[in-house]
Design a protein around this motif. Sequence first.
Motif, mmCIF file in Angstrom:
data_model
loop_
_atom_site.group_PDB
_atom_site.id
_atom_site.type_symbol
_atom_site.label_atom_id
_atom_site.label_comp_id
_atom_site.label_asym_id
_atom_site.label_seq_id
_atom_site.Cartn_x
_atom_site.Cartn_y
_atom_site.Cartn_z
ATOM 1 N N LEU A 1 0.833 -1.181 0.000
ATOM 2 C CA LEU A 1 0.000 0.000 0.000
ATOM 3 C C LEU A 1 0.878 1.245 0.000
ATOM 4 O O LEU A 1 1.891 1.298 0.674
ATOM 5 C CB LEU A 1 -0.889 0.046 1.234
ATOM 6 N N ALA A 2 0.463 2.255 -0.783
ATOM 7 C CA ALA A 2 1.229 3.482 -0.850
ATOM 8 C C ALA A 2 0.999 4.313 0.406
ATOM 9 O O ALA A 2 -0.127 4.654 0.743
ATOM 10 C CB ALA A 2 0.819 4.268 -2.079
ATOM 11 N N LYS A 3 2.104 4.658 1.091
ATOM 12 C CA LYS A 3 2.002 5.525 2.255
ATOM 13 C C LYS A 3 1.969 6.959 1.780
ATOM 14 O O LYS A 3 2.653 7.325 0.824
ATOM 15 C CB LYS A 3 3.196 5.305 3.173
ATOM 16 N N THR A 4 1.172 7.791 2.454
ATOM 17 C CA THR A 4 1.062 9.190 2.072
ATOM 18 C C THR A 4 1.651 10.074 3.157
ATOM 19 O O THR A 4 1.587 9.743 4.340
ATOM 20 C CB THR A 4 -0.396 9.577 1.831
ATOM 21 N N THR A 5 2.196 11.212 2.748
ATOM 22 C CA THR A 5 2.784 12.183 3.657
ATOM 23 C C THR A 5 2.260 13.563 3.321
ATOM 24 O O THR A 5 2.293 13.975 2.152
ATOM 25 C CB THR A 5 4.318 12.176 3.562
ATOM 26 N N GLN A 6 1.765 14.273 4.330
ATOM 27 C CA GLN A 6 1.228 15.622 4.163
ATOM 28 C C GLN A 6 1.801 16.527 5.244
ATOM 29 O O GLN A 6 2.210 16.046 6.309
ATOM 30 C CB GLN A 6 -0.299 15.642 4.343
ATOM 31 N N ASN A 19 -2.711 25.667 -1.442
ATOM 32 C CA ASN A 19 -2.248 24.440 -2.091
ATOM 33 C C ASN A 19 -1.691 23.491 -1.037
ATOM 34 O O ASN A 19 -0.775 23.849 -0.300
ATOM 35 C CB ASN A 19 -1.167 24.747 -3.131
ATOM 36 N N ILE A 20 -2.235 22.298 -0.951
ATOM 37 C CA ILE A 20 -1.774 21.288 -0.006
ATOM 38 C C ILE A 20 -1.220 20.124 -0.813
ATOM 39 O O ILE A 20 -1.924 19.537 -1.635
ATOM 40 C CB ILE A 20 -2.916 20.785 0.902
ATOM 41 N N THR A 21 0.033 19.802 -0.543
ATOM 42 C CA THR A 21 0.689 18.736 -1.306
ATOM 43 C C THR A 21 0.789 17.454 -0.496
ATOM 44 O O THR A 21 1.046 17.490 0.706
ATOM 45 C CB THR A 21 2.089 19.182 -1.753
ATOM 46 N N CYS A 22 0.570 16.362 -1.162
ATOM 47 C CA CYS A 22 0.660 15.032 -0.560
ATOM 48 C C CYS A 22 1.652 14.210 -1.372
ATOM 49 O O CYS A 22 1.595 14.222 -2.607
ATOM 50 C CB CYS A 22 -0.715 14.382 -0.584
ATOM 51 N N SER A 23 2.548 13.524 -0.698
ATOM 52 C CA SER A 23 3.478 12.649 -1.419
ATOM 53 C C SER A 23 3.066 11.199 -1.217
ATOM 54 O O SER A 23 2.671 10.805 -0.118
ATOM 55 C CB SER A 23 4.912 12.880 -0.971
ATOM 56 N N HIS A 24 3.159 10.441 -2.279
ATOM 57 C CA HIS A 24 2.813 9.008 -2.270
ATOM 58 C C HIS A 24 3.766 8.308 -3.216
ATOM 59 O O HIS A 24 3.402 7.901 -4.313
ATOM 60 C CB HIS A 24 1.344 8.763 -2.648
ATOM 61 N N ASN A 25 5.003 8.162 -2.770
ATOM 62 C CA ASN A 25 6.082 7.676 -3.616
ATOM 63 C C ASN A 25 5.853 6.273 -4.159
ATOM 64 O O ASN A 25 6.355 5.934 -5.224
ATOM 65 C CB ASN A 25 7.408 7.713 -2.847
ATOM 66 N N ASN A 26 5.152 5.445 -3.411
ATOM 67 C CA ASN A 26 4.982 4.044 -3.827
ATOM 68 C C ASN A 26 3.621 3.783 -4.467
ATOM 69 O O ASN A 26 3.144 2.648 -4.458
ATOM 70 C CB ASN A 26 5.170 3.125 -2.615
ATOM 71 N N ILE A 27 3.058 4.791 -5.049
ATOM 72 C CA ILE A 27 1.742 4.627 -5.664
ATOM 73 C C ILE A 27 1.833 3.605 -6.796
ATOM 74 O O ILE A 27 2.803 3.573 -7.551
ATOM 75 C CB ILE A 27 1.198 5.978 -6.157
ATOM 76 N N ALA A 28 0.809 2.767 -6.896
ATOM 77 C CA ALA A 28 0.797 1.709 -7.900
ATOM 78 C C ALA A 28 -0.104 2.096 -9.073
ATOM 79 O O ALA A 28 -0.881 3.045 -9.002
ATOM 80 C CB ALA A 28 0.304 0.404 -7.272
ATOM 81 N N THR A 29 0.009 1.325 -10.127
ATOM 82 C CA THR A 29 -0.703 1.629 -11.362
ATOM 83 C C THR A 29 -2.211 1.727 -11.155
ATOM 84 O O THR A 29 -2.876 2.563 -11.759
ATOM 85 C CB THR A 29 -0.397 0.554 -12.421
ATOM 86 N N ASN A 30 -2.757 0.880 -10.283
ATOM 87 C CA ASN A 30 -4.210 0.850 -10.081
ATOM 88 C C ASN A 30 -4.712 1.825 -9.033
ATOM 89 O O ASN A 30 -5.903 1.841 -8.723
ATOM 90 C CB ASN A 30 -4.644 -0.563 -9.667
ATOM 91 N N GLN A 49 -11.266 13.567 -6.688
ATOM 92 C CA GLN A 49 -10.496 12.348 -6.948
ATOM 93 C C GLN A 49 -9.890 12.432 -8.343
ATOM 94 O O GLN A 49 -10.517 12.968 -9.262
ATOM 95 C CB GLN A 49 -11.391 11.115 -6.841
ATOM 96 N N GLY A 50 -8.675 11.868 -8.476
ATOM 97 C CA GLY A 50 -8.047 11.888 -9.792
ATOM 98 C C GLY A 50 -7.068 10.749 -9.953
ATOM 99 O O GLY A 50 -6.652 10.106 -8.981
ATOM 100 N N TYR A 51 -6.675 10.537 -11.205
ATOM 101 C CA TYR A 51 -5.689 9.503 -11.519
ATOM 102 C C TYR A 51 -4.407 10.138 -12.044
ATOM 103 O O TYR A 51 -3.308 9.762 -11.630
ATOM 104 C CB TYR A 51 -6.252 8.527 -12.544
ATOM 105 N N VAL A 91 -6.393 5.174 -3.011
ATOM 106 C CA VAL A 91 -7.389 4.110 -3.094
ATOM 107 C C VAL A 91 -6.966 3.117 -4.160
ATOM 108 O O VAL A 91 -6.738 3.488 -5.306
ATOM 109 C CB VAL A 91 -8.778 4.682 -3.444
ATOM 110 N N ARG A 92 -6.862 1.870 -3.742
ATOM 111 C CA ARG A 92 -6.484 0.824 -4.694
ATOM 112 C C ARG A 92 -7.696 -0.044 -4.965
ATOM 113 O O ARG A 92 -8.282 -0.605 -4.053
ATOM 114 C CB ARG A 92 -5.361 -0.027 -4.138
ATOM 115 N N THR A 93 -8.037 -0.136 -6.202
ATOM 116 C CA THR A 93 -9.147 -0.998 -6.582
ATOM 117 C C THR A 93 -8.615 -2.233 -7.266
ATOM 118 O O THR A 93 -7.870 -2.133 -8.235
ATOM 119 C CB THR A 93 -10.093 -0.264 -7.548
ATOM 120 N N SER A 94 -8.921 -3.353 -6.699
ATOM 121 C CA SER A 94 -8.475 -4.613 -7.268
ATOM 122 C C SER A 94 -9.649 -5.565 -7.257
ATOM 123 O O SER A 94 -9.922 -6.201 -6.249
ATOM 124 C CB SER A 94 -7.302 -5.176 -6.461
#
Lengths: 112, 112
Positions: A1-6, A19-30, A49-51, A91-94
Amino acid sequence: LAKTTQPISMDSYEGQEVNITCSHNNIATNDYITWYQQFPSQGPRFIIQGYKTKVTNEVASLFIPADRKSSTLSLPRVSLSDTAVYYCLVVRTSGSARQLTFGSGTQLTVLP
Amino acid sequence: SAVISQKPSRDICQRGTSLTIQCQVDSQVTMMFWYRQQPGQSLTLIATANQGSEATYESGFVIDKFPISRPNLTFSTLTVSNMSPEDSSIYLCSVGQGGTQYFGPGTRLLVL
């Protein structure tokens, strides 16, 4: 799971763009990126929500660079009522399964 | 968007007792989620409840402590069993619809 940092907190003045930035370095394709707003004693409320690239609605814009390792929530012309905690959610949808990871949240305080 | 209601909205309980929280959704959903939000903290997923199958619990949460029922596609209950002051939190129900997660207003629990 991608960890987020704010950022833990931000201050702004009425009428400014935030502007609020969030980092999610390990985000996956889905994975999708979702932002929520939470007022005290209430459940989180969906904002946007966005991709990838840019998404805009009547409340906010969401900017996602090509590598998708971060995202920025932009709130135009904030008011005092925008004071809240803002959460970045990956959010990961599988299939029928859904894995959810909440960031630590950013306390936005809008000052008069 | 899904409309979610929870009962009770708040309660004060004695340690060692149990409380059952109800979650009602205005439309049929496959998956329902239960979260906990401890004071000043972000949301933590407790379990995922699918109708007709056993709930799936996240690490650190067990069925004996947080039994969940999911009798139909619009309703679920979460029981907080043998409560201690450490269980004082807000408990939130959430559903996914159209790729977006919606949250109920939460149940604020204080254990004395």
